[in-house]
Design a protein around this motif. Structure first.
Motif, PDB file in Angstrom:
ATOM      1  N   PRO A 153     -22.734  60.511  48.067  1.00 60.84           N
ATOM      2  CA  PRO A 153     -23.464  59.298  48.460  1.00 60.84           C
ATOM      3  C   PRO A 153     -24.202  58.627  47.295  1.00 60.84           C
ATOM      4  N   GLU A 154     -24.735  59.442  46.368  1.00 58.84           N
ATOM      5  CA  GLU A 154     -25.431  58.855  45.212  1.00 58.84           C
ATOM      6  C   GLU A 154     -24.450  58.053  44.351  1.00 58.84           C
ATOM      7  N   LEU A 155     -23.268  58.626  44.118  1.00 63.22           N
ATOM      8  CA  LEU A 155     -22.262  57.931  43.324  1.00 63.22           C
ATOM      9  C   LEU A 155     -21.805  56.658  44.030  1.00 63.22           C
ATOM     10  N   ALA A 156     -21.674  56.716  45.351  1.00 61.21           N
ATOM     11  CA  ALA A 156     -21.272  55.538  46.118  1.00 61.21           C
ATOM     12  C   ALA A 156     -22.303  54.418  45.956  1.00 61.21           C
ATOM     13  N   THR A 157     -23.576  54.789  45.984  1.00 63.98           N
ATOM     14  CA  THR A 157     -24.644  53.795  45.797  1.00 63.98           C
ATOM     15  C   THR A 157     -24.572  53.191  44.405  1.00 63.98           C
ATOM     16  N   VAL A 158     -24.314  54.044  43.410  1.00 63.98           N
ATOM     17  CA  VAL A 158     -24.189  53.578  42.024  1.00 63.98           C
ATOM     18  C   VAL A 158     -23.022  52.603  41.893  1.00 63.98           C
ATOM     19  N   CYS A 159     -21.892  52.936  42.503  1.00 67.68           N
ATOM     20  CA  CYS A 159     -20.698  52.096  42.388  1.00 67.68           C
ATOM     21  C   CYS A 159     -20.889  50.734  43.047  1.00 67.68           C
ATOM     22  N   ARG A 160     -21.752  50.676  44.054  1.00 65.12           N
ATOM     23  CA  ARG A 160     -22.000  49.412  44.750  1.00 65.12           C
ATOM     24  C   ARG A 160     -23.081  48.567  44.077  1.00 65.12           C
ATOM     25  N   ASN A 161     -23.732  49.146  43.094  1.00 68.55           N
ATOM     26  CA  ASN A 161     -24.775  48.415  42.373  1.00 68.55           C
ATOM     27  C   ASN A 161     -24.132  47.338  41.484  1.00 68.55           C
ATOM     28  N   PRO A 162     -24.582  46.092  41.559  1.00 74.10           N
ATOM     29  CA  PRO A 162     -23.975  45.021  40.752  1.00 74.10           C
ATOM     30  C   PRO A 162     -24.138  45.203  39.248  1.00 74.10           C
ATOM     31  N   ASN A 163     -25.064  46.069  38.833  1.00 77.56           N
ATOM     32  CA  ASN A 163     -25.269  46.317  37.403  1.00 77.56           C
ATOM     33  C   ASN A 163     -24.435  47.482  36.874  1.00 77.56           C
ATOM     34  N   THR A 164     -23.573  48.050  37.728  1.00 78.06           N
ATOM     35  CA  THR A 164     -22.743  49.176  37.310  1.00 78.06           C
ATOM     36  C   THR A 164     -21.422  48.693  36.721  1.00 78.06           C
ATOM     37  N   LEU A 165     -21.028  49.308  35.612  1.00 83.45           N
ATOM     38  CA  LEU A 165     -19.760  49.008  34.945  1.00 83.45           C
ATOM     39  C   LEU A 165     -18.905  50.270  34.926  1.00 83.45           C
ATOM     40  N   ILE A 166     -17.588  50.109  34.916  1.00 82.68           N
ATOM     41  CA  ILE A 166     -16.706  51.251  34.709  1.00 82.68           C
ATOM     42  C   ILE A 166     -15.828  50.963  33.502  1.00 82.68           C
ATOM     43  N   LEU A 167     -15.825  51.897  32.561  1.00 88.47           N
ATOM     44  CA  LEU A 167     -15.063  51.731  31.328  1.00 88.47           C
ATOM     45  C   LEU A 167     -13.640  52.221  31.551  1.00 88.47           C
ATOM     46  N   TYR A 168     -12.737  51.282  31.757  1.00 82.71           N
ATOM     47  CA  TYR A 168     -11.335  51.635  31.976  1.00 82.71           C
ATOM     48  C   TYR A 168     -10.490  50.431  31.572  1.00 82.71           C
ATOM     49  N   PRO A 169      -9.640  50.565  30.551  1.00 83.41           N
ATOM     50  CA  PRO A 169      -8.879  49.410  30.037  1.00 83.41           C
ATOM     51  C   PRO A 169      -7.813  48.938  31.008  1.00 83.41           C
ATOM     52  N   GLY A 170      -7.462  47.679  30.879  1.00 86.80           N
ATOM     53  CA  GLY A 170      -6.411  47.131  31.733  1.00 86.80           C
ATOM     54  C   GLY A 170      -6.504  45.623  31.818  1.00 86.80           C
ATOM     55  N   ALA A 171      -5.548  45.026  32.507  1.00 89.00           N
ATOM     56  CA  ALA A 171      -5.481  43.566  32.617  1.00 89.00           C
ATOM     57  C   ALA A 171      -6.704  42.990  33.326  1.00 89.00           C
ATOM     58  N   GLU A 172      -7.311  43.774  34.207  1.00 88.35           N
ATOM     59  CA  GLU A 172      -8.453  43.291  34.979  1.00 88.35           C
ATOM     60  C   GLU A 172      -9.783  43.505  34.253  1.00 88.35           C
ATOM     61  N   ALA A 173      -9.749  44.182  33.125  1.00 87.85           N
ATOM     62  CA  ALA A 173     -10.994  44.549  32.438  1.00 87.85           C
ATOM     63  C   ALA A 173     -11.495  43.428  31.528  1.00 87.85           C
ATOM     64  N   THR A 174     -12.811  43.267  31.518  1.00 89.72           N
ATOM     65  CA  THR A 174     -13.473  42.314  30.627  1.00 89.72           C
ATOM     66  C   THR A 174     -13.957  43.061  29.391  1.00 89.72           C
ATOM     67  N   ASN A 175     -13.909  42.400  28.237  1.00 92.52           N
ATOM     68  CA  ASN A 175     -14.413  43.051  27.025  1.00 92.52           C
ATOM     69  C   ASN A 175     -15.913  43.313  27.170  1.00 92.52           C
ATOM     70  N   LEU A 176     -16.332  44.526  26.832  1.00 94.97           N
ATOM     71  CA  LEU A 176     -17.718  44.926  27.037  1.00 94.97           C
ATOM     72  C   LEU A 176     -18.693  44.038  26.279  1.00 94.97           C
ATOM     73  N   GLU A 177     -18.298  43.566  25.099  1.00 90.45           N
ATOM     74  CA  GLU A 177     -19.182  42.714  24.303  1.00 90.45           C
ATOM     75  C   GLU A 177     -19.596  41.463  25.080  1.00 90.45           C
ATOM     76  N   GLU A 178     -18.666  40.899  25.839  1.00 92.91           N
ATOM     77  CA  GLU A 178     -18.956  39.690  26.611  1.00 92.91           C
ATOM     78  C   GLU A 178     -19.939  39.986  27.735  1.00 92.91           C
ATOM     79  N   VAL A 179     -19.777  41.138  28.365  1.00 91.54           N
ATOM     80  CA  VAL A 179     -20.676  41.525  29.458  1.00 91.54           C
ATOM     81  C   VAL A 179     -22.073  41.804  28.925  1.00 91.54           C
ATOM     82  N   ALA A 180     -22.145  42.467  27.776  1.00 90.51           N
ATOM     83  CA  ALA A 180     -23.440  42.840  27.200  1.00 90.51           C
ATOM     84  C   ALA A 180     -24.271  41.615  26.834  1.00 90.51           C
TER      85      ALA A 180
END
Length: 225
Positions: A65-92
């Motif tokens: 449940p704690e991880l689920a809450t973290v994943c639903r937080n709008p400030n949470t990022l997941i580092l995983y490359p792919g076509a859907e991923a945004t460059n971290l520098e832009e997000v930062a």
């Protein structure tokens, strides 16, 4: 936990690094048994509340449940490359509040399995690192020249999020020492599979599996996989 002559403690920061970003390391169970894994070094550099390690393959909302809450937080990022991923520098650049970052620790195939078979991990914003640095984890074979270990990914990501270049240097120091000690005691430098294939140095039998064979062909031809 190492013999005195190869102790890594002198290469760790005297005090845990002060960071506002919290890391959740999702570790494949197979990584726990690896002697030269990098996550313990990462954890030793950070405060316990800023580096949380969860081991497993499947993560349901009911069991975590704690991880689920973290994943639903709008400030949470997941580092995983792919076509859907945004460059971290832009997000930062756009982020001013403390963030949480999820990093999957395992081989590429293990990480892929964890990412796609756990719906929770597709809730956070997906980001990737845009870097051409080569891995310093030279005692373990990487798929390509620019693949990084979990510790290196975390070091680069934290440096970007915290806007502090010294973080990367501090976190990489024990990894550099680890590799140096291993090389002094008989370990060999492991070039990436990409390097070995391109230079005709790959001495293992070519796979019979067509999918694996195709991936190796893409490596040789500089196709991003």
């Amino acid at each position: 936990s190492r013999p005195q002559k190869v102790c890594l403690c002198p290469f760790l920061p005297i005090h845990p690094l002060k960071v506002s970003t919290c890391l959740y390391i999702i570790q494949h169970p197979a990584e726990e048994s690896r002697v030269l894994r990098t996550v313990p070094l990462l954890a030793a550099c950070l405060p316990p509340d800023k580096c949380k390690i969860l081991v497993g393959r499947r993560f349901s909302e009911d069991r975590y449940p704690e991880l689920a809450t973290v994943c639903r937080n709008p400030n949470t990022l997941i580092l995983y490359p792919g076509a859907e991923a945004t460059n971290l520098e832009e997000v930062a650049v756009m982020s001013s509040s403390p963030s949480v970052m999820i990093i999957i620790d395992g081989t590429w195939s293990q990480a892929k399995d964890i990412f796609y078979k756990n719906s929770l991990f597709r809730l956070p914003k997906q980001v990737q690192l845009k870097t051409n640095i080569s891995s310093q984890y030279v005692i373990r074979t990487q798929p390509t020249n620019t693949c990084l270990s979990t510790l290196e990914c975390a070091a680069v990501a934290l440096t970007i999020m915290e806007k502090n270049k010294s973080i990367q240097e501090t976190i990489l120091r024990p990894l550099q020492a680890l590799c140096s000690f291993q090389l002094q005691h008989g370990a060999q430098i492991h070039h990436s599979k990409e390097h070995l294939l391109k230079n005709g140095l790959y001495d293992k039998p070519m796979p019979k599996n067509k999918r694996k064979l195709r991936r190796m062909e893409l490596l040789v031809n500089n196709v991003k996989i």
